[in-house]
Motif scaffolding. Sequence first.
Motif, PDB file in Angstrom:
ATOM      1  N   ILE A  19       0.835  -1.198   0.000  1.00 33.32           N
ATOM      2  CA  ILE A  19       0.000   0.000   0.000  1.00 33.32           C
ATOM      3  C   ILE A  19       0.874   1.254   0.000  1.00 33.32           C
ATOM      4  O   ILE A  19       1.944   1.279   0.600  1.00 33.32           O
ATOM      5  CB  ILE A  19      -0.950  -0.028   1.216  1.00 33.32           C
ATOM      6  CG1 ILE A  19      -2.090   0.931   1.049  1.00 33.32           C
ATOM      7  CG2 ILE A  19      -0.233   0.216   2.489  1.00 33.32           C
ATOM      8  CD1 ILE A  19      -3.233   0.668   2.004  1.00 33.32           C
ATOM      9  N   ILE A  20       0.409   2.261  -0.735  1.00 30.89           N
ATOM     10  CA  ILE A  20       1.099   3.553  -0.795  1.00 30.89           C
ATOM     11  C   ILE A  20       0.107   4.595  -0.305  1.00 30.89           C
ATOM     12  O   ILE A  20      -1.000   4.707  -0.841  1.00 30.89           O
ATOM     13  CB  ILE A  20       1.529   3.878  -2.240  1.00 30.89           C
ATOM     14  CG1 ILE A  20       2.423   2.765  -2.756  1.00 30.89           C
ATOM     15  CG2 ILE A  20       2.236   5.217  -2.303  1.00 30.89           C
ATOM     16  CD1 ILE A  20       2.485   2.717  -4.237  1.00 30.89           C
ATOM     17  N   TYR A  21       0.505   5.358   0.705  1.00 35.14           N
ATOM     18  CA  TYR A  21      -0.377   6.341   1.321  1.00 35.14           C
ATOM     19  C   TYR A  21      -0.114   7.745   0.791  1.00 35.14           C
ATOM     20  O   TYR A  21       1.029   8.157   0.667  1.00 35.14           O
ATOM     21  CB  TYR A  21      -0.157   6.386   2.841  1.00 35.14           C
ATOM     22  CG  TYR A  21      -0.499   5.107   3.555  1.00 35.14           C
ATOM     23  CD1 TYR A  21      -1.801   4.849   3.945  1.00 35.14           C
ATOM     24  CD2 TYR A  21       0.481   4.175   3.853  1.00 35.14           C
ATOM     25  CE1 TYR A  21      -2.120   3.680   4.618  1.00 35.14           C
ATOM     26  CE2 TYR A  21       0.167   3.006   4.523  1.00 35.14           C
ATOM     27  CZ  TYR A  21      -1.130   2.770   4.904  1.00 35.14           C
ATOM     28  OH  TYR A  21      -1.449   1.619   5.564  1.00 35.14           O
ATOM     29  N   GLY A  22      -1.168   8.471   0.529  1.00 35.21           N
ATOM     30  CA  GLY A  22      -1.077   9.894   0.280  1.00 35.21           C
ATOM     31  C   GLY A  22      -0.856  10.304  -1.157  1.00 35.21           C
ATOM     32  O   GLY A  22      -0.220   9.605  -1.940  1.00 35.21           O
ATOM     33  N   GLY A  23      -1.402  11.461  -1.493  1.00 40.79           N
ATOM     34  CA  GLY A  23      -1.342  11.978  -2.845  1.00 40.79           C
ATOM     35  C   GLY A  23       0.048  12.319  -3.316  1.00 40.79           C
ATOM     36  O   GLY A  23       0.425  12.017  -4.448  1.00 40.79           O
ATOM     37  N   GLU A  24       0.843  12.961  -2.465  1.00 37.95           N
ATOM     38  CA  GLU A  24       2.197  13.348  -2.869  1.00 37.95           C
ATOM     39  C   GLU A  24       3.050  12.127  -3.178  1.00 37.95           C
ATOM     40  O   GLU A  24       3.806  12.119  -4.144  1.00 37.95           O
ATOM     41  CB  GLU A  24       2.850  14.186  -1.778  1.00 37.95           C
ATOM     42  CG  GLU A  24       2.200  15.543  -1.618  1.00 37.95           C
ATOM     43  CD  GLU A  24       2.762  16.314  -0.438  1.00 37.95           C
ATOM     44  OE1 GLU A  24       3.697  15.823   0.220  1.00 37.95           O
ATOM     45  OE2 GLU A  24       2.240  17.406  -0.179  1.00 37.95           O
ATOM     46  N   THR A  25       2.902  11.096  -2.369  1.00 43.17           N
ATOM     47  CA  THR A  25       3.654   9.869  -2.598  1.00 43.17           C
ATOM     48  C   THR A  25       3.219   9.203  -3.899  1.00 43.17           C
ATOM     49  O   THR A  25       4.053   8.721  -4.664  1.00 43.17           O
ATOM     50  CB  THR A  25       3.454   8.895  -1.422  1.00 43.17           C
ATOM     51  OG1 THR A  25       3.706   9.575  -0.205  1.00 43.17           O
ATOM     52  CG2 THR A  25       4.380   7.705  -1.534  1.00 43.17           C
ATOM     53  N   LEU A  26       1.924   9.186  -4.155  1.00 46.17           N
ATOM     54  CA  LEU A  26       1.416   8.578  -5.383  1.00 46.17           C
ATOM     55  C   LEU A  26       1.867   9.335  -6.624  1.00 46.17           C
ATOM     56  O   LEU A  26       2.175   8.728  -7.646  1.00 46.17           O
ATOM     57  CB  LEU A  26      -0.115   8.514  -5.355  1.00 46.17           C
ATOM     58  CG  LEU A  26      -0.718   7.449  -4.459  1.00 46.17           C
ATOM     59  CD1 LEU A  26      -2.216   7.652  -4.331  1.00 46.17           C
ATOM     60  CD2 LEU A  26      -0.411   6.067  -4.972  1.00 46.17           C
ATOM     61  N   GLU A  27       1.910  10.648  -6.538  1.00 48.61           N
ATOM     62  CA  GLU A  27       2.351  11.457  -7.687  1.00 48.61           C
ATOM     63  C   GLU A  27       3.786  11.144  -8.077  1.00 48.61           C
ATOM     64  O   GLU A  27       4.117  11.091  -9.257  1.00 48.61           O
ATOM     65  CB  GLU A  27       2.258  12.945  -7.348  1.00 48.61           C
ATOM     66  CG  GLU A  27       0.948  13.565  -7.686  1.00 48.61           C
ATOM     67  CD  GLU A  27       0.992  15.068  -7.488  1.00 48.61           C
ATOM     68  OE1 GLU A  27       0.577  15.754  -8.423  1.00 48.61           O
ATOM     69  OE2 GLU A  27       1.423  15.531  -6.427  1.00 48.61           O
ATOM     70  N   ASP A  28       4.631  10.934  -7.071  1.00 53.05           N
ATOM     71  CA  ASP A  28       6.052  10.714  -7.316  1.00 53.05           C
ATOM     72  C   ASP A  28       6.420   9.249  -7.497  1.00 53.05           C
ATOM     73  O   ASP A  28       7.566   8.933  -7.797  1.00 53.05           O
ATOM     74  CB  ASP A  28       6.876  11.301  -6.167  1.00 53.05           C
ATOM     75  CG  ASP A  28       6.694  12.805  -6.043  1.00 53.05           C
ATOM     76  OD1 ASP A  28       6.380  13.451  -7.069  1.00 53.05           O
ATOM     77  OD2 ASP A  28       6.846  13.330  -4.928  1.00 53.05           O
ATOM     78  N   TYR A  29       5.472   8.334  -7.299  1.00 50.21           N
ATOM     79  CA  TYR A  29       5.756   6.906  -7.353  1.00 50.21           C
ATOM     80  C   TYR A  29       5.978   6.471  -8.800  1.00 50.21           C
ATOM     81  O   TYR A  29       5.182   6.796  -9.676  1.00 50.21           O
ATOM     82  CB  TYR A  29       4.601   6.120  -6.725  1.00 50.21           C
ATOM     83  CG  TYR A  29       4.947   4.716  -6.372  1.00 50.21           C
ATOM     84  CD1 TYR A  29       5.728   4.439  -5.262  1.00 50.21           C
ATOM     85  CD2 TYR A  29       4.510   3.651  -7.139  1.00 50.21           C
ATOM     86  CE1 TYR A  29       6.056   3.139  -4.926  1.00 50.21           C
ATOM     87  CE2 TYR A  29       4.826   2.347  -6.813  1.00 50.21           C
ATOM     88  CZ  TYR A  29       5.603   2.102  -5.707  1.00 50.21           C
ATOM     89  OH  TYR A  29       5.935   0.817  -5.379  1.00 50.21           O
ATOM     90  N   THR A  30       7.047   5.734  -9.049  1.00 44.39           N
ATOM     91  CA  THR A  30       7.405   5.371 -10.425  1.00 44.39           C
ATOM     92  C   THR A  30       7.155   3.900 -10.751  1.00 44.39           C
ATOM     93  O   THR A  30       7.204   3.523 -11.918  1.00 44.39           O
ATOM     94  CB  THR A  30       8.882   5.695 -10.700  1.00 44.39           C
ATOM     95  OG1 THR A  30       9.692   4.996  -9.758  1.00 44.39           O
ATOM     96  CG2 THR A  30       9.132   7.192 -10.596  1.00 44.39           C
ATOM     97  N   LYS A  31       6.924   3.071  -9.753  1.00 47.15           N
ATOM     98  CA  LYS A  31       6.694   1.644 -10.002  1.00 47.15           C
ATOM     99  C   LYS A  31       5.225   1.384 -10.297  1.00 47.15           C
ATOM    100  O   LYS A  31       4.395   2.280 -10.269  1.00 47.15           O
ATOM    101  CB  LYS A  31       7.171   0.838  -8.798  1.00 47.15           C
ATOM    102  CG  LYS A  31       8.665   0.965  -8.570  1.00 47.15           C
ATOM    103  CD  LYS A  31       9.110   0.166  -7.392  1.00 47.15           C
ATOM    104  CE  LYS A  31      10.601   0.400  -7.152  1.00 47.15           C
ATOM    105  NZ  LYS A  31      11.041  -0.214  -5.924  1.00 47.15           N
TER     106      LYS A  31
END
Length: 94
Positions: A19-31
């Motif tokens: 699980i990935i939490y939060g909008g900022e983390t999702l925006e920068d997530y590359t996988k």
Amino acid sequence: MDRIKIKNYFGIIQQAGYIIYGGETLEDYTKKIYLILCDRNAGKNTLKLAEKLKEKYKVLMIEDLGELLNHSNTKIIGIKNKNLSEIIEKMVEE
């Protein structure tokens, strides 16, 4: 939508680290992310981000996401496991 079953699956997803939490983390997530869930009661910026992420990912709206995750302030998450995301997707859409 069976909230108890979804809550149990969220527990599995959290323990496994899918699980990935939060909008900022999702925006920068590359996988690879297979599913994004956004709380219907999220703020304007979070909802705007969810619309933006629909271009790349499957995004579903859900009621009381933070309560289901036992993270009261969580409004948007990403799921990194294909099988579990498909199960959650089916349960949310029921």
